[in-house]
Design a protein around this motif. Structure first.
Motif, short mmCIF file in Angstrom:
data_model
loop_
_atom_site.label_atom_id
_atom_site.label_comp_id
_atom_site.label_asym_id
_atom_site.label_seq_id
_atom_site.Cartn_x
_atom_site.Cartn_y
_atom_site.Cartn_z
N PHE A 268 42.87 49.77 49.73
CA PHE A 268 42.10 50.04 50.94
C PHE A 268 42.57 50.64 51.97
O PHE A 268 43.86 50.48 52.18
N GLU A 269 42.02 51.33 52.56
CA GLU A 269 42.52 51.90 53.97
C GLU A 269 41.46 52.02 55.10
O GLU A 269 40.28 51.74 54.82
N ALA A 270 42.01 52.11 56.28
CA ALA A 270 41.27 52.36 57.32
C ALA A 270 41.41 53.77 58.12
O ALA A 270 42.63 54.09 58.03
N HIS A 271 40.32 54.38 58.33
CA HIS A 271 40.58 55.75 59.02
C HIS A 271 39.85 55.90 60.22
O HIS A 271 39.01 55.18 60.57
N TYR A 272 40.33 56.96 60.88
CA TYR A 272 39.49 57.31 61.99
C TYR A 272 39.67 58.71 62.10
O TYR A 272 40.79 59.31 62.24
N ARG A 310 48.95 55.18 65.68
CA ARG A 310 47.82 55.85 65.25
C ARG A 310 46.42 55.26 65.95
O ARG A 310 45.57 55.50 66.25
N ILE A 311 46.39 53.80 65.97
CA ILE A 311 45.36 53.11 66.66
C ILE A 311 45.48 53.45 68.22
O ILE A 311 44.09 53.87 68.56
N LEU A 312 46.54 53.38 68.77
CA LEU A 312 46.59 53.96 70.13
C LEU A 312 45.86 55.31 70.39
O LEU A 312 45.19 55.38 71.26
N ASP A 313 46.38 56.22 69.29
CA ASP A 313 45.81 57.65 69.54
C ASP A 313 44.24 57.53 69.40
O ASP A 313 43.47 58.30 69.90
N ALA A 314 43.84 56.82 68.42
CA ALA A 314 42.47 56.77 68.13
C ALA A 314 41.55 56.05 69.47
O ALA A 314 40.45 56.68 69.80
#
Ligand code: AMP
Length: 429
Positions: A268-272, A310-314
């Motif tokens: 599985f993956e999480a995407h933004y 990447r979370i911070l970017d999102a």
């Protein structure tokens, strides 16, 4: 010549720390409440741990992304490129198989890969990592997916999506790899060198190809999810049933594969969307067999990793899209903080002494030299404090401070005790 930071590394400056803490605190809360214990493992490990732990077809090995060096005894050490191998090494080394099953572990910290640097792809980056060891039930896979989603939601993100697939059992993988080898044999030489290497070592990894030509060649081939054996198919359906029951949003991605060799069944993956080409916030999957591979018992496991940058970017993208207003100087529910302004030379020492004692109660800063009121208040404003307290000859006479609320502009003469009360009372404003 100026010495600059190493390419692909970044400083986390004071102004960025609150955002980092927000993400890490969310992980600590969400994963801690799910029963995960925090673990920290060393940044350096013996290189062979990763060579065994990620598998020979992993990008980290094929694309030579592992940073290695020899120690003085001639052993080859590596900067960790991922968490799972080190966490499982620790699990085995500390005999955690004697603990009640399942053992849930989480960690966060820096990882190192010699990558081609681009947006979202750095040489030192940071992940939050979560593992559940000891369970082969689909319930564990579903819990892992749910906790990844919930960690992102807890960080304040709204627009993230989960993708779910399955790479099947080892025999399904072997059959699928054989299928790819047969189908691709006539066009193998048209593939990029990296894809040719993948075709040789672990053809399934070709599905992760980013090169347009490679994508074109593989686009009409069947995906692993379309060729699952019965057991893996049942497992997958059960994972889905749990996620549906819990209302975790996800979409099925039949072509999802994981970067490491030992994944099986659930992937599985999480995407933004909107953070560029590298839209994956994180990935995970089931890795039954890996613990044995690393010298432990034959125990199943499932886990994931989220990329903090990447979370911070999102989060930044989302904030920019949803609010026109600028970030307030101090958030309305932040605790009060104080800036002391000495109006004469004698007050410089008084301000420093008072700051030291008031810091038992909250954030207090002060000017280091005599200031006039106007300049002192400007300093206070720039420091981000909610209140300023000024002291000169007339305040000394009455043993008081002039307290100014920097938001409302209100001003009054107060005793030191009132300053203590201000810092301790959360609703003082
Ligand atoms: P992986 O460990 O390769 O499965 O990656 C899991 C997540 O870590 C990715 O989805 C990214 O969010 C993050 N990540 C992986 N590699 C990098 C990198 N080089 N720079 C920044 N983030 C990364």
């Amino acid at each position: 010549m100026k010495i600059r930071s190493v390419k692909g590394t970044a400083d986390v400056l004071p102004g960025q720390q609150a955002a980092w803490s927000q993400v890490i605190d969310a992980a600590a809360t969400v994963l801690g409440r799910a029963g995960a214990g925090r673990i920290d493992t060393p940044i350096i490990e013996y290189a062979e741990l990763f060579e065994r732990g990620v598998g020979e077809s992993a990008d980290i090995i094929v694309q030579k992304e592992l940073y290695t060096f020899e120690d003085r005894g001639g052993r080859v050490l590596a900067l960790r490129p991922e968490f799972t191998a080190g966490v499982l090494r620790s699990y085995i080394e500390h005999g955690m198989f004697t603990l009640p099953t399942p053992v849930k572990l989480w960690t966060h910290g820096p990882l190192f890969r010699a990558e081609n640097v681009q947006r979202g792809r750095y040489r030192q980056f940071h992940q939050i990592n979560f593992e559940i060891v000891g369970l082969d039930t689909p319930l564990a896979d579903a819990e892992a997916v749910h906790l990844m989603w919930a960690t992102l939601a807890g960080s304040g993100l709204h627009g993230h999506g989960m993708k779910l697939g399955s790479v099947g059992d080892p025999e399904d993988r072997a059959a699928y790899n054989e299928y790819l080898r047969t189908e691709l044999a006539p066009r193998a030489t048209e593939l990029t060198p990296v894809s040719q290497e993948r075709l040789r070592l672990n053809p399934m990894r070709l599905l992760d190809a980013k090169d347009r030509g490679d994508i074109e060649i593989i686009k009409d081939l069947q995906r692993p999810l379309e060729r699952l054996g019965t057991a893996a198919r049942e497992h997958f359906d059960e994972v889905r049933a749990h996620l549906d029951a819990w209302g975790v949003p996800y979409e099925i991605d039949p072509g999802i594969v994981r970067g490491l060799d030992y994944y099986r069944r659930t992937a599985f993956e999480a995407h933004y969307q909107g953070i560029g080409a590298q839209s994956a916030l994180g990935g995970g999957g089931r890795y039954d067999g890996l613990i044995e591979q690393l010298g432990g018992h034959d125990l199943p496991g499932v886990g994931w990793a989220l990329g903090i940058e990447r979370i911070l970017d999102a989060l930044a993208q989302e904030a920019a899209a949803t609010s026109e207003s600028t970030v307030p100087r101090q958030s309305p529910n932040a605790p009060p903080s104080l800036f002391l302004v000495p109006l004469d030379d004698e007050a410089v020492g008084e301000a420093a002494a008072l700051a030291h004692s008031l810091r038992a109660h909250g954030r207090v800063e002060h000017a280091y030299q005599r200031r006039n009121a106007g300049k002192g208040l400007k300093d206070a404003d720039r420091s981000g404090a909610s209140h300023a307290a000024l002291r000169g000859a007339s305040e000394r006479e009455t043993d008081s401070w002039q307290l100014k609320d920097l938001t409302s502009g209100e001003q009054r003469s107060v005793s030191e005790q009132v300053l203590v009360d201000l810092l301790t009372a959360r609703d003082a404003r």
